[in-house]
Design an enzyme around this catalytic site. Structure first.
Site, PDB file in Angstrom:
ATOM      1  CD  GLU A   1      -2.388   1.441   2.731  1.00  0.00           C
ATOM      2  OE1 GLU A   1      -2.693   0.434   3.398  1.00  0.00           O
ATOM      3  OE2 GLU A   1      -2.556   2.603   3.150  1.00  0.00           O
TER       4      GLU A   1
ATOM      5  CE  LYS B   1      -5.570   2.596   7.271  1.00  0.00           C
ATOM      6  NZ  LYS B   1      -4.509   3.146   6.441  1.00  0.00           N
TER       7      LYS B   1
ATOM      8  NE  ARG C   1       0.704   8.253   5.433  1.00  0.00           N
ATOM      9  CZ  ARG C   1       0.716   7.510   6.500  1.00  0.00           C
ATOM     10  NH1 ARG C   1       1.700   7.624   7.363  1.00  0.00           N
ATOM     11  NH2 ARG C   1      -0.236   6.641   6.705  1.00  0.00           N
TER      12      ARG C   1
HETATM   13  C1  3PG Z   1      -1.436   4.078   7.991  1.00  0.00           C
HETATM   14  O1  3PG Z   1      -1.372   5.056   7.295  1.00  0.00           O
HETATM   15  O2  3PG Z   1      -2.149   3.132   7.672  1.00  0.00           O
HETATM   16  C2  3PG Z   1      -0.717   4.074   9.276  1.00  0.00           C
HETATM   17  O3  3PG Z   1       0.249   5.045   9.345  1.00  0.00           O
HETATM   18  C3  3PG Z   1      -0.100   2.777   9.583  1.00  0.00           C
HETATM   19  O4  3PG Z   1      -0.037   2.734  10.946  1.00  0.00           O
HETATM   20  P1  3PG Z   1       1.274   2.276  11.682  1.00  0.00           P
HETATM   21  O5  3PG Z   1       2.360   3.152  11.100  1.00  0.00           O
HETATM   22  O6  3PG Z   1       1.002   2.515  13.135  1.00  0.00           O
HETATM   23  O7  3PG Z   1       1.486   0.829  11.350  1.00  0.00           O
END
Ligand code: 3PG
Length: 220
Positions: free
Chosen positions: A41, A128, A45
């Site tokens: 995924e 999600k 960002r």
């Molecule tokens: C996301 O965007 O799905 C989250 O940043 C993932 O969460 P994590 O970095 O705590 O695993």
């Protein structure tokens, strides 16, 4: 036809990728693949996200999707780059509508009954659950799973090797998302071994999880 959601359900882990360049994205994909997880995924960002999605789509051996998709315009960019699935941190009807126009499944964020109902109204049955740990974690997910028995969840946010197993064991958890197998320090150091080890550990836990993943229904 095997959809990207079918493949996610089979692997049960969705690595959240923050790649600063195509080169870094390819390095990440190689390490994930070597760890047994041909899924990525790629989050919007970084400015590199569309190029990374395109590079992974061209490889052809990774189920590539776009994450942190927050606008209809980003849906267009992601799909044009080759994203086979889309992930949003929350739910917005414009994003859902554009994803449906493209026929690309969208896993929209939802952590409340109201948000799940909005997603359902848009034809989305896999959500999600984000940010999982700070939104009540597994107890909250369990409470929502009761009234929404036909909904499946991809809990993400604050999940790592320490709590992965308990999420995977929930019958309505189709897959678990997260970035724990991709620590920034390992990326900076191009330390593939650390990523491969942590990915392989997650893959083994998913394979050993007593709960068979439920078949997801078409999203969007
Ligand atoms: C996301 O965007 O799905 C989250 O940043 C993932 O969460 P994590 O970095 O705590 O695993």
């Amino acid at each position: 036809m095997v959809t990207a959601l079918d493949e996610i359900a089979r692997h049960r882990i969705v690595p959240v990728v923050i790649a600063r360049s195509v080169d870094e994205g390819l390095f990440i994909a190689d390490a994930l693949y070597e760890g047994g997880l041909p899924v990525a995924e790629v989050t919007f960002r970084t400015a590199a996200a569309p190029a990374v999605i395109q590079a992974l789509a061209e490889r052809g051996d990774v189920v590539v999707g776009a994450g942190t998709v927050v606008s209809a315009a980003q849906v267009d960019v992601a799909v044009a780059a080759g994203a086979r699935f889309l992930v949003s941190p929350g739910f917005h009807p414009d994003v859902a509508a554009r994803a449906a126009e493209h026929g690309v499944p969208l896993v929209a964020g939802a952590v409340s009954a109201t948000e799940i109902m909005a997603a359902l109204a848009a034809g989305i049955t896999t959500v999600k659950f984000f940010p999982a740990e700070t939104s009540g974690g597994l107890p909250a997910l369990r409470a929502l799973a009761g009234p929404f028995g036909d909904v499946t969840f991809v809990p993400t946010g604050g999940i790592d090797a320490s709590n992965l197993d308990e999420y995977l064991a929930h019958p309505q958890v189709v897959a678990v998302g997260g970035s724990w197998m991709l620590p920034r320090a390992a990326l900076e150091a191009r330390d593939a071994a650390t990523i491969v080890r942590s990915t392989a550990d997650a893959v083994a836990r998913a394979a050993a999880s007593p709960q068979a993943a439920p078949a997801p229904r078409a999203n969007g």
